[in-house]
Design an enzyme around this catalytic site. Structure first.
Site, PDB file in Angstrom:
ATOM      1  N   ARG A 618       0.839  -1.184   0.000  1.00 49.39           N
ATOM      2  CA  ARG A 618       0.000   0.000   0.000  1.00 49.39           C
ATOM      3  C   ARG A 618       0.889   1.254   0.000  1.00 49.39           C
ATOM      4  O   ARG A 618       1.872   1.329   0.729  1.00 49.39           O
ATOM      5  CB  ARG A 618      -0.874  -0.006   1.239  1.00 49.39           C
ATOM      6  CG  ARG A 618      -1.658   1.273   1.368  1.00 49.39           C
ATOM      7  CD  ARG A 618      -2.233   1.395   2.732  1.00 49.39           C
ATOM      8  NE  ARG A 618      -3.646   1.047   2.703  1.00 49.39           N
ATOM      9  CZ  ARG A 618      -4.370   0.899   3.791  1.00 49.39           C
ATOM     10  NH1 ARG A 618      -3.810   0.997   4.971  1.00 49.39           N
ATOM     11  NH2 ARG A 618      -5.639   0.619   3.699  1.00 49.39           N
ATOM     12  N   ASN A 621       1.318   7.550   0.720  1.00 43.75           N
ATOM     13  CA  ASN A 621       1.107   8.900   0.194  1.00 43.75           C
ATOM     14  C   ASN A 621       1.508   8.883  -1.277  1.00 43.75           C
ATOM     15  O   ASN A 621       2.688   8.765  -1.607  1.00 43.75           O
ATOM     16  CB  ASN A 621       1.953   9.897   0.989  1.00 43.75           C
ATOM     17  CG  ASN A 621       1.719  11.334   0.549  1.00 43.75           C
ATOM     18  OD1 ASN A 621       1.452  11.612  -0.612  1.00 43.75           O
ATOM     19  ND2 ASN A 621       1.829  12.249   1.495  1.00 43.75           N
ATOM     20  N   LYS A 623       1.606  11.099  -3.437  1.00 40.90           N
ATOM     21  CA  LYS A 623       2.344  12.260  -3.939  1.00 40.90           C
ATOM     22  C   LYS A 623       3.830  12.148  -3.560  1.00 40.90           C
ATOM     23  O   LYS A 623       4.701  12.188  -4.433  1.00 40.90           O
ATOM     24  CB  LYS A 623       1.748  13.536  -3.358  1.00 40.90           C
ATOM     25  CG  LYS A 623       2.271  14.805  -3.971  1.00 40.90           C
ATOM     26  CD  LYS A 623       1.468  15.989  -3.438  1.00 40.90           C
ATOM     27  CE  LYS A 623       1.770  17.260  -4.189  1.00 40.90           C
ATOM     28  NZ  LYS A 623       0.901  18.354  -3.704  1.00 40.90           N
ATOM     29  N   GLY A 692       7.273   0.162   1.723  1.00 45.62           N
ATOM     30  CA  GLY A 692       8.389   1.122   1.658  1.00 45.62           C
ATOM     31  C   GLY A 692       8.868   1.352   0.237  1.00 45.62           C
ATOM     32  O   GLY A 692       8.806   0.463  -0.607  1.00 45.62           O
ATOM     33  N   GLU A 695      14.170   2.841  -1.885  1.00 46.95           N
ATOM     34  CA  GLU A 695      15.225   2.379  -2.796  1.00 46.95           C
ATOM     35  C   GLU A 695      14.703   1.894  -4.147  1.00 46.95           C
ATOM     36  O   GLU A 695      15.389   2.012  -5.152  1.00 46.95           O
ATOM     37  CB  GLU A 695      16.054   1.232  -2.188  1.00 46.95           C
ATOM     38  CG  GLU A 695      16.015   1.088  -0.692  1.00 46.95           C
ATOM     39  CD  GLU A 695      16.920   2.028   0.069  1.00 46.95           C
ATOM     40  OE1 GLU A 695      18.072   2.208  -0.326  1.00 46.95           O
ATOM     41  OE2 GLU A 695      16.452   2.578   1.092  1.00 46.95           O
TER      42      GLU A 695
END
Ligand SMILES: Cc1cc2nc3c(=O)[nH]c(=O)nc-3n(C[C@H](O)[C@H](O)[C@H](O)COP(=O)(O)OP(=O)(O)OC[C@H]3O[C@@H](n4cnc5c(N)ncnc54)[C@H](O)[C@@H]3O)c2cc1C
Ligand code: SF4
Lengths: 729, 338
Positions: A618, A621, A623, A692, A695
């Site tokens: 998920r 954010n 943006k 996350g 990277e």
């Protein structure tokens, strides 16, 4: 209720940053502040025979010149110098410790003066004589001395034998140069002397608690003596994971002179810090005629310093991506007279996957298969190194969505077959992969009766957007507008957090905040229940929404509950609890598509389009998440075409230690970038389904571009960066 | 950085007096090159003579129909000056191919002519360099020389002149006006910069007490058929690997006048009258342009890493001349090479 999580919420710290209200480490004021300037070694190896500071000390305004022979005590044991990110094996570098020179640019003195210009001028008057020793800095000429490091990848099957019998075999070296991070903000520390022996340290770092513990052990201080803050960080990308020279030097100066000291490294001096190590990636692939893999062999030979073994996972990624019954992976280090490398965005993967994905492209050509088709034929639903399924893996969807958005179906597979006027057009693709890690992080929430909440945690926001996602998660969990949430980060006295790195902070901090918010909710439910005539006398399924606490259709305002209970504030602190299910592998994935246009005669390369389709659970954010991926793509363009730390091995010196000559992409080099987030529900990884994004954005990009350059020109460039001289000869 | 004295010159004679009074003094205009070099301890002037407020900021018509440009006109102002855009667009284009908007706003015409090489060893005081410390040796000869010169080199130095503006000025046949203790003189831009020979510490033929007051453009501006093409390692904000200034006058498809200068390949903007003469009366074709390129590159030699520049320069010359001939000059705003 998710009013904020999953939406394109603007940065909560955006205004402070663009107006200059956000203060960075080198901007904090202090009474009677002194300024330190570093004197750097100009040889790569030897010892200081004589260090004459007398001329510098004569300059008006110079307060002292600290050297290894003139300084307060520093810890003598290696363990004291090992911060939480230090390589296991080795003896960390200690600034101004003794007369040994271990790498060029090593700090050997700190001139401390009443102002910075004076310190800088006086630094030119420090006279140094060296006893030089024989040295080596060239990975390629020292390749024969490579020594194997232990890595967790056990060989599977018999890769050498399988390679020998393979119907189609591909074997090549890919050379990736050392690269420096070059964050916009210079490395800086302001060490504020508090008068009673304690020091407040404003440092540019990715981990305030790491720096705080490190300074306490290096200087033999009690935890209360040193507090470290790093409220804003102007980019770090891994270079701020370990405590850097300047924080030791500023603290040393403050202790020596019992005054506040600021040390700012120059851009040039930042090239004496860590870097992405140069690697020679040797990849061998063996395939059956049908395009399934029979053998994968990947060996990385990387540079490290003489004094520490820095290595990352360059070679393990094929285990995650491509099914092969036989595999052999190894990592070797060559010890050279250079600074220790460090993490740099997607350490290991950025280089290793680049080589693997170029090799897969070469294999696809050899097999006359479409590059996506080859990858789908070899697609692995399990992490083969541990033989585990994934918590989720929507890489197939990444290929499909990315290919569609890019228009991959219109690609003519023949090299040099597509053109646009004088330019050859090339389309290339590659896969990206990274880990989805999570670490223990604690957060504290203080809810006040006026409906405001302060969330605090020691985690850093290195520009990635941690302030914002913490505020989003708290706002949703507490049922408050985001403007009612204030966030404090990056102060070593706040609840625990590790360094911000490895793409683990979003998931880790979000769950800490969620946990603390739930404790607040429970406390509110308890108070609500106790109110006389409470509509929530028997609260079940309690939610906080729009400033109300609600249960089974009944609701009462949070403010009322707190007022009635005569509670001014509710404070809860929670450590996130991840139950790591060892029976699953956790990764993020991407499919990257690149279009290049290469001037046929002049070799000038333009990356005209990139599509990056990412599956990373998920997206908290969309943006700031998109910004992360775009930043990774731009960096990938740099890695493919521009970035290279150039050393003259006769001097063991970096010769392009400035951002005029160390090239990164400028606006003209960046054209269309399309970021696609592939829906990837994941109930196993953690409660919010978050993986996350830090990277994954860069991984695969350099290979996609290199593969596009091949498709455009028919030239396979295996030595990065791909500069035009490599194309026109 | 060294401590320095600072004086502000009140007029040109004052600047010359100040220079004569302190042999260690240096003029400072925009400071975009000098200050950088001072920070690196490469330049260590005892005194800075600030000329930035001298009234040398005019662009005026000359009696013979050319233009005289004051030495302190900022690079941006010059590039966007209506007379330059209209009559000498090659010069506009070359300036806009250099540095960044911010730097061009600060940089002056005189400073641009005087900017020093970007050789990495020149910048690093820990390494030998004949240009910085005469007699210490040239580290680039057998070191990192990917962006070094292929023409007019010497055993002492293989550095290049980094200026884009100068390449266009060389092609346009500009003159440099100089004032000094013994009066004023004028020299051709192509004689202004030197070859390294055995004195690489001297970049130019400007005397130690002299100041550039203006450059002068002859009447002929080649406003129709010109192009400036800069090839570099990224698409903007990098020094040239090779750059080409080309200007033609055409009668039909026949060349009546040709100008050709190379940047990034030598210690000075590189012109060859022989190459230009060979184009006279010829048709504007890639073959003829190739032959001119060969003449221009006659005698080019490479060191270990810069051999590619010879072929690159050849191809770039042909491309630039084609752009000029077809009146489709290279745009400096669109980074795509036309
Ligand atoms: C990052 C970077 C990138 C750049 N890229 C490019 C590029 O791509 N192409 C390019 O052409 N240039 C480039 N430049 C260089 C730039 O064009 C020069 O720095 C600028 O033109 C110098 O002008 P100035 O007025 O600032 O000179 P200053 O720095 O003030 O002076 C430079 C020298 O000229 C002398 N001087 C100045 N005026 C006079 C005068 N009237 N008479 C005699 N001597 C004088 C000074 O004494 C000094 O030695 C770049 C510079 C930087 C920093
Ligand atoms: S090329 Fe010239 S400037 Fe460069 S090191 Fe040699 S002498 Fe110095």
């Amino acid at each position: 209720m998710n009013a904020y999580v999953g939406t394109p919420t603007s940065r909560v710290d955006g205004r402070a940053k663009v107006t200059g209200a956000a203060k960075y480490a080198g901007e904090f004021a202090a009474d009677h502040l002194l300024h330190g300037f570093v004197v750097a070694a100009t040889i790569p190896r030897g010892r200081i025979a004589r260090l004459d500071t007398s001329e510098a000390l004569k300059v008006k305004g110079v307060v002292d010149v600290l050297t290894h022979a003139h300084r307060p005590p520093l810890a003598d044991k290696d363990d004291a110098w090992k911060d939480e990110v230090a390589p296991e094996k080795g003896s960390p570098f200690r600034p101004l410790y003794d007369d040994r020179i271990k790498f060029n640019g090593q700090p050997i003195a700190l001139v401390v003066a009443e102002d910075w210009e004076t310190a800088k001028f006086a630094a030119t008057l420090v006279r140094v004589e060296y006893e030089q020793e024989a040295f080596a800095t060239d990975l390629e000429s020292e390749r024969g001395k490579a020594a194997k490091v232990d890595q967790p990848h056990k060989p599977r099957g018999d890769a050498p034998a399988a390679l020998t019998r393979a119907a189609v075999r591909l074997e090549a070296d890919y050379v990736i140069p050392s690269e420096h991070h070059n964050p916009m903000e210079l490395y800086a520390t302001t060490a504020v002397w508090d008068g009673n022996g304690s020091i407040t340290v404003y440092d540019k770092t990715q981990g305030v608690q790491n720096v705080q513990k490190f300074l306490c052990s290096v200087f033999g201080k009690k935890p209360d003596d040193i507090r470290v803050l790093s409220p804003y960080v102007g980019g770090a990308f891994g270079s701020g994971l370990r405590p850097q020279h300047q924080v030791v030097l500023a603290t040393l100066g403050a202790l020596a002179l019992k005054r506040s000291v600021r040390v700012v490294l120059t851009r040039q001096q930042m090239y004496s810090l860590g870097y992405r190590p140069m690697t020679i990636e040797h990849v061998a692939l063996g395939a059956k005629p049908d395009g399934t893999l029979d053998a994968v062999s990947h060996e990385a030979i990387a540079v490290t310093s003489r004094f520490e073994d820095f290595s990352r996972n360059d070679t393990g990624w094929a285990e995650q991506l491509y099914k092969s019954p036989n595999s052999r992976l190894s990592h070797k280090l060559v010890h050279l007279d250079v600074a220790t490398p460090c993490d740099m965005r997607a350490p290991g993967a950025a280089s290793g996957v680049c080589a693997l994905e170029c090799a897969m492209d070469e294999l696809a050509v050899a097999l006359k298969l479409d590059p996506i088709e080859l990858r789908l034929k070899c697609y692995s639903d399990r992490d083969q190194s541990e033989d585990l399924p994934y918590t989720s893996k929507r890489l197939r969807e990444c290929y499909a969505r990315g290919a569609e958005a890019f228009g991959w179906g219109r690609r003519n597979p023949a090299p040099r077959s597509m053109r646009d006027g004088k330019e050859l057009v090339g389309w290339g693709m590659a896969t990206g992969v990274w880990e989805a890690l999570q670490m223990p992080v604690a957060a504290r929430i203080v809810l006040t009766a006026n409906g405001h909440a302060e969330v605090s945690c020691a985690a850093s926001d290195i520009g990635t957007g941690t302030y914002t996602i913490v505020a989003q998660v708290a706002a949703d969990a507490l049922g408050l507008p985001i403007d009612n949430i204030s966030v404090r980060l990056a102060d070593s006295t706040l609840p625990q957090a590790p360094v911000e790195g490895g793409s683990w902070m979003a998931a880790s901090s979000a769950h800490a905040v969620l946990g603390a918010a739930e404790d607040i909710r429970q406390e509110l439910a308890r108070l609500a229940k106790a109110m006389p005539g409470s509509p929530l006398a028997d609260p079940v399924n309690v939610t906080l929404v729009d400033g109300m606490i609600a249960s089974n259709g009944a609701a009462v305002s949070i403010a009322d509950v707190m007022r009635h209970s005569k509670v001014e504030r509710i404070e809860k602190q929670k450590l996130n609890q991840f139950v790591e299910d060892k029976s699953y592998a956790r990764n993020t994935h991407s499919a990257v598509f690149a279009e290049v246009k290469v001037d046929e005669e002049l070799g000038v390369i333009r990356v005209t389009r990139v599509v990056s389709a990412v599956a990373a659970g998920r997206i908290l954010n969309t943006k700031t998440g998109r910004s992360q991926i775009m930043g990774g793509v731009v960096w990938g363009i740099g890695m493919a075409l521009h970035e290279e730390t150039v050393m003259d091995h006769r001097f063991g010196r970096i010769m392009n230690a400035n951002i005029a000559e160390y090239h990164i992409p400028v606006n003209a080099d960046v054209h269309d970038i399309d970021v696609i987030f592939v829906d990837e529900p994941d109930e196993r990884i953690n409660r919010l389904g978050v993986k996350g994004l830090g990277e994954i954005g860069i991984v695969g990009v350099p290979a996609a571009i290199a593969n596009a350059v091949y498709h455009a020109t028919g030239k396979r460039i295996r030595r990065f960066p791909i500069t035009l001289d490599k194309l026109i000869d | 950085m060294n401590n320095v004295q600072y004086s502000r010159a009140s007029d040109v004679p004052d600047a010359i007096r100040l220079l004569a009074a302190d042999p260690g003094a240096k003029l400072i205009a925009g400071g975009t090159n000098l200050i950088d070099l001072m920070k690196e301890n490469v330049e260590r002037p005892s005194r800075l003579i600030d000329i930035s407020r001298l009234p040398l900021r005019d662009v005026e018509d000359t009696a013979d129909g050319g233009l005289r440009i004051g030495a302190l006109v900022p690079n941006s102002d010059l590039a966007y000056h209506p007379l330059i855009e209209k009559r000498y667009p090659l010069l506009s284009s070359a300036i806009l191919a250099g540095a960044s908007a911010q730097l061009r706003n600060m940089a002056s015409v005189g400073g641009n002519l005087m900017q020093r090489t970007r050789c990495a060893y020149f910048y690093d005081t820990a390494t030998p360099c004949n240009k910085r410390s005469p007699g210490t040796g040239c580290s680039a000869l057998d070191g990192l020389n990917r962006n070094h010169a292929i023409l007019g080199t010497s055993k002492s130095c293989i550095a290049t002149n980094p200026s884009d503006m100068s390449v266009a000025l060389a092609a346009l046949g500009a003159l440099v006006h100089i004032a000094g203790p013994t009066g004023q003189r004028t020299i051709a831009l192509t004689d202004f910069h030197r070859l390294p020979d055995d004195k690489p510490h001297l970049d130019t033929n400007l005397g130690s007490g002299e100041i550039i007051t203006a450059i002068e453009l002859p009447p002929r501006g080649f406003a129709r058929n010109y192009s400036y093409l800069k090839i570099r390692d990224r698409l903007s904000y990098a020094f040239a690997l090779v750059s080409v200034a080309a200007a033609l006058e055409l009668e039909g498809n026949a060349i009546s006048e040709a100008r050709l200068a190379l940047g990034g390949v030598a210690h000075k903007p590189w012109r060859s009258l022989e190459a230009e003469a060979a184009l006279h009366g010829q048709a504007a074709t890639p073959d003829h342009f190739g032959r001119a390129a060969d003449l221009l590159l006659q005698g080019a030699t490479a060191r270990s890493q810069n051999g590619f520049k010879i072929e690159l320069a050849r191809r770039a010359v042909v491309r630039t001349l084609m752009q000029a001939a077809s009146a489709t000059p290279q745009s400096q705003a669109h980074k795509k090479i036309a």
